[in-house]
Design an enzyme around this catalytic site. Structure first.
Site, PDB file in Angstrom:
ATOM      1  N   ASP A 490      62.657-116.787  14.683  1.00 53.05           N
ATOM      2  CA  ASP A 490      61.440-117.377  15.230  1.00 53.05           C
ATOM      3  C   ASP A 490      61.359-118.824  14.737  1.00 53.05           C
ATOM      4  O   ASP A 490      62.071-119.208  13.813  1.00 53.05           O
ATOM      5  CB  ASP A 490      60.234-116.563  14.741  1.00 53.05           C
ATOM      6  CG  ASP A 490      58.914-117.127  15.228  1.00 53.05           C
ATOM      7  OD1 ASP A 490      58.856-117.563  16.377  1.00 53.05           O
ATOM      8  OD2 ASP A 490      57.959-117.133  14.435  1.00 53.05           O
ATOM      9  N   LYS A 491      60.501-119.632  15.360  1.00 56.20           N
ATOM     10  CA  LYS A 491      60.351-121.020  14.910  1.00 56.20           C
ATOM     11  C   LYS A 491      59.120-121.207  14.027  1.00 56.20           C
ATOM     12  O   LYS A 491      59.233-121.512  12.847  1.00 56.20           O
ATOM     13  CB  LYS A 491      60.258-121.974  16.116  1.00 56.20           C
ATOM     14  CG  LYS A 491      60.083-123.432  15.713  1.00 56.20           C
ATOM     15  CD  LYS A 491      59.786-124.312  16.908  1.00 56.20           C
ATOM     16  CE  LYS A 491      58.375-124.137  17.432  1.00 56.20           C
ATOM     17  NZ  LYS A 491      57.338-124.672  16.511  1.00 56.20           N
ATOM     18  N   GLU A 587      47.563-132.622  18.033  1.00 53.87           N
ATOM     19  CA  GLU A 587      46.279-133.288  18.193  1.00 53.87           C
ATOM     20  C   GLU A 587      45.550-133.402  16.858  1.00 53.87           C
ATOM     21  O   GLU A 587      45.021-134.441  16.499  1.00 53.87           O
ATOM     22  CB  GLU A 587      45.413-132.504  19.180  1.00 53.87           C
ATOM     23  CG  GLU A 587      46.018-132.349  20.558  1.00 53.87           C
ATOM     24  CD  GLU A 587      45.529-133.417  21.515  1.00 53.87           C
ATOM     25  OE1 GLU A 587      44.740-133.095  22.400  1.00 53.87           O
ATOM     26  OE2 GLU A 587      45.926-134.594  21.355  1.00 53.87           O
ATOM     27  N   LYS A 653      48.281-140.486  26.581  1.00 58.07           N
ATOM     28  CA  LYS A 653      49.440-140.317  25.699  1.00 58.07           C
ATOM     29  C   LYS A 653      50.284-139.181  26.258  1.00 58.07           C
ATOM     30  O   LYS A 653      49.770-138.270  26.918  1.00 58.07           O
ATOM     31  CB  LYS A 653      48.996-139.998  24.269  1.00 58.07           C
ATOM     32  CG  LYS A 653      48.288-138.678  24.112  1.00 58.07           C
ATOM     33  CD  LYS A 653      47.807-138.465  22.690  1.00 58.07           C
ATOM     34  CE  LYS A 653      47.094-137.107  22.579  1.00 58.07           C
ATOM     35  NZ  LYS A 653      46.469-136.897  21.272  1.00 58.07           N
ATOM     36  N   ASP A 766      57.007-121.586  21.873  1.00 59.10           N
ATOM     37  CA  ASP A 766      56.572-122.978  21.985  1.00 59.10           C
ATOM     38  C   ASP A 766      57.223-123.677  23.172  1.00 59.10           C
ATOM     39  O   ASP A 766      58.099-123.131  23.843  1.00 59.10           O
ATOM     40  CB  ASP A 766      56.910-123.721  20.685  1.00 59.10           C
ATOM     41  CG  ASP A 766      55.861-124.790  20.361  1.00 59.10           C
ATOM     42  OD1 ASP A 766      55.206-125.264  21.306  1.00 59.10           O
ATOM     43  OD2 ASP A 766      55.716-125.132  19.189  1.00 59.10           O
ATOM     44  N   ASP A 872      57.931-114.018  11.343  1.00 61.51           N
ATOM     45  CA  ASP A 872      56.800-113.871  10.435  1.00 61.51           C
ATOM     46  C   ASP A 872      55.513-113.440  11.122  1.00 61.51           C
ATOM     47  O   ASP A 872      54.502-113.259  10.447  1.00 61.51           O
ATOM     48  CB  ASP A 872      56.553-115.183   9.692  1.00 61.51           C
ATOM     49  CG  ASP A 872      55.974-116.250  10.601  1.00 61.51           C
ATOM     50  OD1 ASP A 872      55.065-116.963  10.159  1.00 61.51           O
ATOM     51  OD2 ASP A 872      56.426-116.365  11.746  1.00 61.51           O
ATOM     52  N   ASN A 875      54.067-111.133  16.868  1.00 56.13           N
ATOM     53  CA  ASN A 875      54.864-111.251  18.084  1.00 56.13           C
ATOM     54  C   ASN A 875      56.353-111.077  17.821  1.00 56.13           C
ATOM     55  O   ASN A 875      57.147-110.944  18.754  1.00 56.13           O
ATOM     56  CB  ASN A 875      54.625-112.616  18.736  1.00 56.13           C
ATOM     57  CG  ASN A 875      55.107-113.752  17.868  1.00 56.13           C
ATOM     58  OD1 ASN A 875      54.728-113.857  16.700  1.00 56.13           O
ATOM     59  ND2 ASN A 875      55.941-114.611  18.419  1.00 56.13           N
ATOM     60  N   ASP A 876      56.764-111.089  16.557  1.00 57.57           N
ATOM     61  CA  ASP A 876      58.174-110.930  16.203  1.00 57.57           C
ATOM     62  C   ASP A 876      58.537-109.487  15.878  1.00 57.57           C
ATOM     63  O   ASP A 876      59.706-109.186  15.636  1.00 57.57           O
ATOM     64  CB  ASP A 876      58.533-111.812  14.997  1.00 57.57           C
ATOM     65  CG  ASP A 876      58.269-113.283  15.255  1.00 57.57           C
ATOM     66  OD1 ASP A 876      58.617-113.753  16.359  1.00 57.57           O
ATOM     67  OD2 ASP A 876      57.718-113.966  14.381  1.00 57.57           O
TER      68      ASP A 876
END
Length: 1135
Positions: A490-491, A587, A653, A766, A872, A875-876
């Protein structure tokens, strides 16, 4: 469901497909906030028997109608004909709470349920594998489905048949019973722990709104017998709705649930009202999609107006599509009926995913009321979770295959010996007796030794001080850590901390790094003071129209633009601290940076925002329009008006690939974007355009006209208006570089794992841009390595083109989005997996939890290699459970991944030692141990076979009673088991030369080659020991047993010594201690050993000769092989 439901569903689908690439927030919320697209249905006011207002219990009902008096019939109100099964409006019956059809799981849910019975799954969390009834059958099935255990069950049961009995029954039954007892105890403990966690989750209490009748004005016509002075007064409005406390497991479809801040959402719910005036709330979805940034959700506009105390009396129904796995999609329609006297009207509101709170997410702030639409196994969270599988290590599978070979050898040898005897008498009985005699070939002690070894490995991992708090939750898999070839990670929270920080601000000729941000703050103060000194009003935002601006004014313009162009809302917590809420951590990072340099966001609502400088001056801006970031537009814009000066500014932006075409021409943007990307920074290009009053008025007119366009034409027209009036002549202000902080030592860990031969995949929910930046910054992608991005694939031809490109460039890193990945898996599954598994790195973005698990299973299926998954978040969990080895990290996203994993660690960098050191040792030790235990059983079986062949093929045991029991326990177990402490290299070398790990993945430590090598050694040594014992035969049979058995025990002690690479104190003690115990026990076993003969020189001489002939040739061969063909570890260790 009435016939009108179908057009309502069509309406909901249309409303979800109209958002354009730059559709502003106001237009996105239009269906729910201002009623755009409503459908009016005039329904007749039916008549019929009056019913009670609620099906609540007696006390609740009395409380609800108490204001009307004591008679409940008088408390009834006429709303048309209401039956227990539905409503009749204008003569047409609407099914309000009927059970769903067998296949169609769509539902129409009444807002005022008339029945307490629910036709939908209960809202239970259940992760248990067993029940009291299924525990024993399932555990026995799991154990005996493997040939290894089933074989020993048959052998043990055969000892209860007198004709087949050989030796003590306990020698066959006890080891099997021990293994089963340990396994059952562990399974029972693990399942009980799961039960306790489930019970805690199911018993969490929530507030459910009690059914509340609407209270229309009552007229004299409705109360003809009551005088004007006696008209009853309604109960005063309560500050909060009437609720009852309900455990999560009792929540049903149709319940209205009141949630408070930091409460976890118990079921999938449609958001009806929030404590915020705007009808918005933020939720944390870390356990659903793995992302810790907060997501904005919007309440239905009409129910938001009712508030918490009025929404419970709403009349109508909610239609929801059947439950699906996709967490980014929802179609529904909320139909509200008027409750005023006269003809009833029904108004319908289309619902989208922004109106829904998924189960297992957390409310970040405020309070909300939601209507439950999906419960239990129909929730998105459960649909995206797979059932846990019972995992079996590769080494155990290999040992199981070898056991089948040995069984075949045993059967063939038994039949061969009976055949040599001419199949005389009850030959089939003799075959079975020989099978039992040779059962030591497949020793049950192998399973006991391996299980004990796994316990030692688990203890060593858990007690390693360099990887503190590491937990081994599945003690059967330590060896798998030494065979990993694919690592799926995972990221967010695994590779990164999801903590953003603005590191660089580039303004063409001005560059500010992280160590020079104080200079930015100083220049900002200088610019503000300069404007004040020119006599400008204190509360106006300074602006500079000079052709040539100095350094400080340029910095001021950039900081002001960054301080206004965002969707961040400051929230004051109970302790007085301020938290920034936003749908993206980028943000928040930018707003925190503007605060650090002297411009603080102190307030924001739907129409304005307020910024305060370090000197205390506040500037207020009206928000005229917001254009939120989307994956298609890759940019975010806002139009603000300075309240004091009236100046209107458009600030935008976005990603450099888009913004470089919008901003004015320059000669530095592309180069600097590349430089920042190589540093692993996430780049945002900032621009602005000042608008005149007339210019904005014309834009607003055209923009509103574009919003009224129907269908897909609307999105295109909106984009044309924005491009024409706003995205032209945009002034380039600055380029920002935001760093997503990596977990500690992630770069070095990934580099070591790559050098160890692991192919690393990153699976994340992501965006592509974010994932690509992290792949670069974490060194998942090598320097100069080509990155091939793939997104929005729709057709088979597009997939085929991509596969052709990958075939020609197998050294690139593939970055693919979830949509394209699904198309590849649906149409070209085999071709895609074969190519992708050859790539050094793959990054899959926008992956659902189910997709992650599917990828893990596909890699296992097509490569037959060991796959390790690490994550972690909740969802994993599916991915972790689908892997050969699942590793969970205890992090910000909770403990769900950690609890579901086979191994739990505190940070990603611990993976290096877990694999390269503990995994390596566990695999090599178990491989050596298993082969040696098989050798120990084979050699005694060969001795038995030679003995039976010489003595008339009689199925009689050579070593009976204590000798048979003691051989596999007291006389050889300690030295053999001490091999679990052996190591070929020390820890520093294992981590310094990760290439050593690459050799393990080839499985050479335990293979058919090594198996047959040990088989040959056993046949040679067993034959030598028995034949030489017979050649040196004395006058009595007793001496053959004493000589051969003593030679056998000493031979095994020498073989253990030859196998040891690094001596441990326990090994020395076990060797010497076993020898002392053996020779000491001779005095207590006169039935087997004649002490006068044992203590003679003749005995010592004969035993020495036998042992020398059986073991010295093997030592010579081993020394020669090490000298001329050394192993890789001997080269680096200098052995």
């Amino acid at each position: 469901m009435p016939s009108s439901t179908y057009p309502l569903r069509t309406l909901s689908q249309r409303s979800n497909s109209t958002s354009g690439p730059l559709d502003p927030m106001s237009s996105q919320l239009a269906p729910s906030m201002n009623g755009a697209g409503r459908t009016k249905l005039n329904v007749g006011h039916g008549k019929g028997k009056k019913k009670r207002v609620s099906d609540a219990d007696e006390e609740e009902e009395a409380l609800l109608v108490g204001g009307f008096g004591g008679d409940r019939e008088d408390a009834a109100f006429d709303e048309g004909t209401r039956s227990d099964n539905g409503y009749t409006l204008g003569g047409e019956r609407t099914s309000a709470s009927r059970p769903p059809k067998a296949r169609d799981k769509s539902r129409t849910i009444p807002l005022q349920p008339t029945s307490s019975k629910s036709f939908y799954p209960p809202n239970l969390v259940r992760n248990q594998k067993y029940t009291i009834i299924t525990f024993l059958p399932l555990v026995f099935y799991e154990q005996f489905k493997f040939f290894f255990n089933f074989y020993f069950l048959i052998v043990a049961l055969s000892q209860f048949i007198p004709a087949l009995k050989i030796g003590y029954i306990v020698t066959y039954v006890a080891p099997l019973a021990f293994v089963l007892t340990v396994t059952m105890g562990k399974e029972a403990y693990d399942d009980h722990s799961r039960y306790l966690r489930d019970r805690e989750s199911n018993s969490t209490r929530y507030l459910v709104l009690l059914p509340q009748p609407p209270s229309p004005p009552m007229t004299r016509a409705q109360l003809p017998l009551i005088s004007e002075d006696d008209v009853p007064r309604l109960p005063p409005s309560l500050p909060r709705p009437q609720t009852r406390s309900t455990p999560a497991s009792s929540i049903k479809v149709g319940d209205m649930v009141l949630l408070e801040k930091n409460q976890r959402v118990p079921a999938d719910m449609v958001l009806l009202t929030t404590s915020e005036e705007e009808g918005t709330c933020f939720i944390r979805t870390d356990q659903l999609d793995g992302e810790t940034d907060w997501k904005l959700k919007v309440a239905v506009g009409e129910t938001q107006k009712m508030g918490e105390k009025g929404v419970g009396s709403a009349e109508g129904s909610l239609y929801a599509d059947p439950p699906i796995k996709d967490i980014h999609t929802f179609y529904g329609v909320l139909s509200l009926r008027s409750t005023c006297p006269g003809p009833q009207t029904e108004t319908s509101f289309p619902l989208s995913v922004e109106n829904v709170l998924w189960a297992n997410t957390v409310l970040a702030a405020g309070s909300v009321v939601g209507l439950v639409v999906y419960t239990g196994r129909e929730t998105r969270a459960v649909l995206n979770t797979s059932e846990p599988e019972t995992k079996m290590g590769t080494l155990e599978k290999e040992v199981n295959k070898m056991a089948k070979i040995l069984c075949s050898v045993t059967f063939a040898l038994s039949v061969f010996l009976v055949a040599l005897n001419g199949f005389r008498g009850q030959w089939y009985i003799y075959v079975f007796r020989f099978l039992i005699l040779f059962s030591s070939i497949i020793p049950i002690s192998l399973r006991v030794n391996l299980d004990m070894g796994k316990t030692v490995y688990a203890h060593q991992i858990s007690s390693d001080k360099e990887i503190p708090e590491t937990i081994v939750r599945t003690s059967t898999l330590p060896e798998e850590l030494g065979r990993v070839e694919y690592l799926l990670s995972d990221k967010t929270g695994t590779l990164t901390r999801n903590e953003m920080e603005l590191k660089k601000l580039h303004m063409g000729t001005l560059v500010f790094g992280w160590d020079s941000m104080d200079e930015v703050a100083h220049l900002l103060v200088t610019a503000l003071e300069e404007q004040d000194s020119h006599g400008r009003r204190q509360n106006s935002m300074p602006s500079n129209f000079r052709a040539r601006r100095d350094m400080s004014s340029r910095v001021r313009d950039a900081v002001v633009a960054l301080a206004t162009c965002h969707n961040v809302t400051p929230i004051t917590n109970d302790d007085g601290t301020v938290t920034y809420q936003a749908s993206s951590p980028d943000e928040v990072a930018i707003v925190q940076w503007t605060e650090s340099v002297g411009m603080t966001l102190v307030g924001r609502d739907r129409g304005s925002m307020t910024i305060r400088t370090t000197s205390g001056v506040e500037y207020t801006f009206d928000i005229l329009a917001v254009f939120p970031f989307t994956s298609e537009s890759k940019r975010m814009g806002i139009i603000v008006r300075d309240r004091s000066t009236g100046g209107i500014t458009f600030v935008q932006k976005g990603a450099d690939v888009i913004m470089s075409k919008i901003v004015q021409k320059n000669d530095w943007l592309d180069e600097e974007c590349g430089n920042m990307a190589r540093e692993g920074l996430r780049t945002l290009v900032l621009g602005r355009k000042k608008l005149t009053e007339d210019g904005y008025t014309e834009f607003d007119k055209q923009y509103k006209a574009a919003q009224l366009r129907p269908g897909e034409e609307r999105a295109d027209k909106i984009q044309q208006v924005i491009s024409k009036y706003l995205e032209s002549e945009v002034e380039l202000l600055a380029l920002t570089g935001v760093e997503d902080k990596l977990q500690e030592d992630v770069k070095s860990t990934l580099e070591l794992l790559r050098n160890a031969g692991l192919k690393i995949w990153m699976l994340t929910g992501d965006k592509i841009e974010t994932a690509t930046n992290i792949a670069v910054s974490s060194k998942l992608v090598g320097r100069g390595q080509y990155i091939h991005q793939v997104a929005k694939l729709k057709t088979a031809d597009q997939v085929r083109d991509m596969l052709d490109f990958l075939q020609a460039k197998l050294d690139c890193c593939l970055v693919i989005d979830g949509e394209s990945l699904q198309v590849c898996l649906d149409r070209f599954k085999t071709e895609f997996i074969i190519l992708a598994t050859q790539l050094p790195a793959v990054v899959a973005c926008r992956c659902s939890p189910t997709q992650k698990a599917d990828v893990a299973r596909l890699i296992r299926e097509f490569t037959k290699k060991t796959v390790c998954c690490i994550g972690d978040g909740g969802n994993d969990v599916s991915m972790i459970q689908a892997a050969d080895v699942g590793v969970g990290i205890v992090g910000k996203e909770g403990n769900q991944a950690s609890l579901a994993a086979d191994f739990s660690i505190n940070q990603f960098s611990y993976l290096t030692k877990l694999l390269l050191w503990h995994g390596r040792n566990s695999y090599k030790r178990s491989a050596k141990l298993s082969q040696f235990v098989i050798h120990r059983g084979l050699i005694i079986a060969v001795i038995q076979a030679v003995f039976s062949s010489i003595f008339f093929f009689a199925p009689i045991a050579l070593y009976q009673g204590w000798l048979q029991v003691g051989y596999a326990t007291l006389y050889t177990m300690a030295p053999v088991f001490s091999l679990v402490l052996d190591r070929d290299v020390n820890e520093d070398l294992a981590l310094l030369y990760p290439e050593l790990y690459r050799d393990l993945t080839k499985g050479r430590s335990l293979s058919y080659k090594t198996f047959f090598t040990w088989l040959t050694i056993s046949v040679y040594q067993g034959g030598i020991i028995m034949l030489l014992s017979l050649l040196l035969f004395e006058s009595e049979f007793l001496h053959i047993v004493a000589i051969s058995f003593t030679a056998l025990v000493i031979n095994e002690l020498i073989m253990v010594a030859l196998e040891v690479t690094t001596w441990h104190s326990y090994m020395v003690l076990s060797e010497l201690g076993t020898a002392l115990v053996y020779f000491g026990s001779m005095a207590f076993l006169p039935a087997y050993f004649d002490l006068s003969f044992v203590l003679s020189r003749t005995f010592a001489y004969k035993v020495a000769v036998i042992v020398a002939v059986s073991s010295f040739p093997l030592y010579a061969i081993k020394a020669t092989h090490r000298r001329f063909n050394p192993a890789a570890y001997t080269k680096v260790a200098g052995i």
